[in-house]
Scaffold this active site. Structure first.
Site, mmCIF file in Angstrom:
data_model
loop_
_atom_site.group_PDB
_atom_site.id
_atom_site.type_symbol
_atom_site.label_atom_id
_atom_site.label_comp_id
_atom_site.label_asym_id
_atom_site.label_seq_id
_atom_site.Cartn_x
_atom_site.Cartn_y
_atom_site.Cartn_z
ATOM 1 C CD GLU A 54 -6.352 -18.736 -16.510
ATOM 2 O OE1 GLU A 54 -6.305 -19.137 -15.337
ATOM 3 O OE2 GLU A 54 -7.280 -18.017 -16.951
ATOM 4 C CG ASN A 111 -1.956 1.089 1.201
ATOM 5 O OD1 ASN A 111 -1.909 1.973 0.351
ATOM 6 N ND2 ASN A 111 -2.899 1.027 2.117
ATOM 7 N N GLY A 129 -5.951 -2.682 0.025
ATOM 8 C CA GLY A 129 -5.306 -1.386 -0.119
ATOM 9 C C GLY A 129 -4.020 -1.350 -0.927
ATOM 10 C CG ASN A 188 -5.038 4.642 -3.752
ATOM 11 O OD1 ASN A 188 -4.908 3.785 -2.888
ATOM 12 N ND2 ASN A 188 -4.133 4.822 -4.715
ATOM 13 C CG ASP A 189 -6.005 2.474 1.629
ATOM 14 O OD1 ASP A 189 -5.254 2.280 0.646
ATOM 15 O OD2 ASP A 189 -5.587 2.520 2.801
ATOM 16 C CG ASP A 218 -1.391 1.828 -3.708
ATOM 17 O OD1 ASP A 218 -0.178 1.544 -3.716
ATOM 18 O OD2 ASP A 218 -1.899 2.603 -2.874
ATOM 19 C CG ASP A 231 -8.737 -14.512 -16.946
ATOM 20 O OD1 ASP A 231 -8.027 -15.199 -16.195
ATOM 21 O OD2 ASP A 231 -9.982 -14.429 -16.836
#
Length: 617
Positions: free
Chosen positions: A360, A139, A164, A144-145, A166, A331
């Site tokens: 993937e 974090n 949190g 910006n949490d 980032d 993905d």
């Protein structure tokens, strides 16, 4: 993305009130583009109330409108532009008119490309990729949490909540990763995921052109890439083309009726990816795999829609250009429409012939996985155009081989047998290999916390063929089992938060065992970085005997002999069997211990439960 009033003009000034009466444009995507792309075509998605009733015109040297496409949805208009070679960077207005009367204008910009952008070099077998789940790494910006307008707020006590981590947290620890020897970072998706719960993984994307505000901004992501590049580290973006979020902005007003797969009632994918190759498959089972939804919160997108697949092609190219990326990971690749994805991968690789895209391909056998790699010889002549695949077959072998005694098909023979099917892959150096990732248990839990087994696994992973990928915490022996839930397999990196009692980003904060693992990996990774023989050298291996696996990597300049001795007893390794690979070499020096081995005596002594990597002389 902010809602734009089209009264914001480049060349003219109109009052906001007068434009509010005339027209409103919610979005234009991509928001800007570049000149001198190999593909001169650009498709703009325009979204606004009843926008399809307008005609569109523009006036800019080298740019013409080739076609306007209307769907069955009145609030969308697709505008196809042709940008001729040599067109100058600059700005112009898209003019929207009705019955010859101008109703609105929208400013659009064409930017100059970075020098030599088309020839950018993607990740390859010379790299070691470090997988980060950003929310669980560090974090760097507590402000910006939790973000207004984003439903899922900070709740670090909840294993499924936002914790949190980032982009700034990643930037803050790039020096740590450089010291370790990492040369590429694959972040799980950073694009916005505004689902109300369990959004931390970001695989349900609600805006494909916007970084999730709880991670930072688009500018922060570009800054991460620039800072990583200064340290010789490439950034790989995780892209999700199979599904979006139920919270995606377009789910309230789809661009066309067939934008997502719709069933009379909710239908989930059967997750039977083997239906791709099954000669006896029923149509209903085949379609359920490809068209069924991944989850209720993840609407399944219809890649057969040409407008949609072109949207994703352009979105991926946009991020490559904007953030100066070193590669792409896609993905759930085998859940997408395979023909559309062949167009997707092929188009991107034409634009960037030296880039890399890995899909993937979570399948169990080499035959199933190899089907998805570019140029594979397939029963249906299918060519995916996908350069790189993920070797889940070798992953499964690694998770078992070091916990079993040698048998007919157990122990180290699992590694040998998995690699023996490499003839199915057209490009064996371009295969992702790994012992763990964000969807599996931690390898140290699988190995019961045994650091010697850990060293065996890492020795193999980092010296066999392919592109090795580590997961956050591999280097400090993080543990957690998939059966224990996400809280155990996606743990926070100790020291990534100021309140953490322990900081394993520093040697002082690590235990003796953790430092042993970190230093082992650091030495091996930095050695690997400087030795092309491990990247692309010929591989020759010998059937494991006495719980010992021997193989060689060789090129014109160098030969390396790897010995993985899983036997609990010391033993003498007879070298006669390996004469084909040893040739005239007389000695070898172990990369890790730096111990010298005399090869002229016909055998070498192996300590119990140890691996050695010998540079031969």
């Amino acid at each position: 993305m902010r809602t734009f009033l089209i009264s914001l003009l480049m060349g003219s000034i109109f009052s906001l009130s007068s434009f509010a009466e005339k027209a409103k444009i919610e979005r234009v995507e991509p928001m800007f583009w570049w000149v001198d792309m190999k593909n001169p075509n650009l498709q703009l998605l325009v979204h606004g109330e009843n926008i399809s009733k307008y005609d569109v015109s523009m006036n800019y040297p080298g740019v013409t409108i080739e076609r306007m496409i209307k769907t069955d949805k009145p609030n969308y208009l697709f505008v196809n532009l042709l940008i001729k070679k040599g067109t100058k960077a600059g700005r112009f207005d898209l003019v929207f008119s009705e019955r010859g009367k101008k109703k609105a204008s929208y400013p659009y910009e064409l930017k100059a490309r970075k020098k030599d952008s088309a020839n950018r070099k993607g990740y390859d077998a010379s790299d070691v990729v470090y997988l980060i789940m950003p929310d669980r790494f560090a974090n760097g910006d507590p402000k910006n949490d939790s973000v207004d307008g984003m439903e899922d707020k900070l709740d670090r006590e909840n294993p499924d909540g936002r914790h949190g981590g980032d982009i700034q947290g990643i930037i803050d620890h790039l020096d740590y990763l450089q010291e370790l020897g990492v040369t590429a970072i694959w972040n799980t998706p950073l694009m916005e995921d505004n689902e109300p719960t369990t959004s931390y993984h970001n695989y349900a994307i609600s805006d494909y052109y916007k970084i999730d505000a709880r991670y930072g901004s688009n500018e922060d992501y570009a800054r991460l890439s620039a800072e990583a590049k200064k340290r010789g580290i490439k950034i790989i973006m995780d892209v999700v083309t199979n599904h979006c979020a139920s919270a995606h902005w377009w789910m309230n007003d789809l661009p066309s009726g067939d934008w997502v797969h719709v069933f009379p009632e909710y239908t989930q994918s059967n997750h039977r990816k083997s239906t791709t190759n099954d000669p006896y498959v029923s149509k209903v089972d085949y379609e359920k795999n490809f068209d069924g939804w991944f989850a209720r919160s993840m609407p399944d997108l219809n890649q057969k829609n040409d407008l949609l697949i072109n949207y994703f092609i352009q979105n991926t190219i946009w991020w490559i250009e904007y953030a100066d990326l070193g590669g792409i990971r896609v993905d759930t690749y085998p859940y997408n429409d395979k023909d559309a994805m062949a167009v997707y991968s092929g188009t991107i690789m034409k634009e960037y012939p030296n880039l890399n895209i890995v899909g993937e391909t979570w399948l169990s056998s080499p035959a199933e996985i190899a089907y998805w790699q570019k140029d594979a010889v397939n029963h249906d002549a299918y060519n995916s155009n996908l350069p790189c695949v993920m070797d889940f077959s070798l992953f499964e072998a690694m998770t078992k081989a070091f916990n079993e005694n040698e048998g007919w098909n157990t122990g180290l023979i699992r590694l040998y047998n998995s690699l023996a099917f490499d003839y199915l892959y057209p490009h064996t150096d371009n295969i992702f290999i790994f012992a763990e990732n964000h969807d599996t248990g931690y390898i140290m839990s699988t190995l019961g916390g045994d650091i010697q087994k850990f060293k065996h696994v890492m020795t193999f992973l980092l010296t066999t063929r392919g592109i090795p990928q580590l997961y956050t915490g591999t280097e400090i022996l993080l543990e957690g089992k998939k059966s224990d839930g996400d809280g155990k397999m996606r743990v926070d990196f100790p020291g990534g938060w100021e309140s953490d009692a322990k900081n394993t980003f520093t040697a002082k904060g690590r235990t003796a065992k953790e430092n042993e693992a970190f230093n082992f990996l650091k030495k091996l990774l930095n050695w690997r970085k400087q030795n092309p023989v491990i990247h692309t050298g010929k591989l020759m291996h010998y059937v494991p005997e006495n719980d010992t696996y021997v193989y060689f990597r060789s090129n014109a300049e160098k030969t390396v002999m790897v010995v993985i001795n899983k036997n609990e007893n010391a033993q003498e390794l007879n070298l006669k069997r390996f004469a084909e690979s040893l040739g005239t070499f007389t000695s070898g020096k172990d990369v890790i211990s730096e111990k010298e081995f005399d090869l002229t005596k016909g055998n070498i002594s192996l300590a119990p439960n140890t691996s050695i990597i010998l540079e031969l002389k």
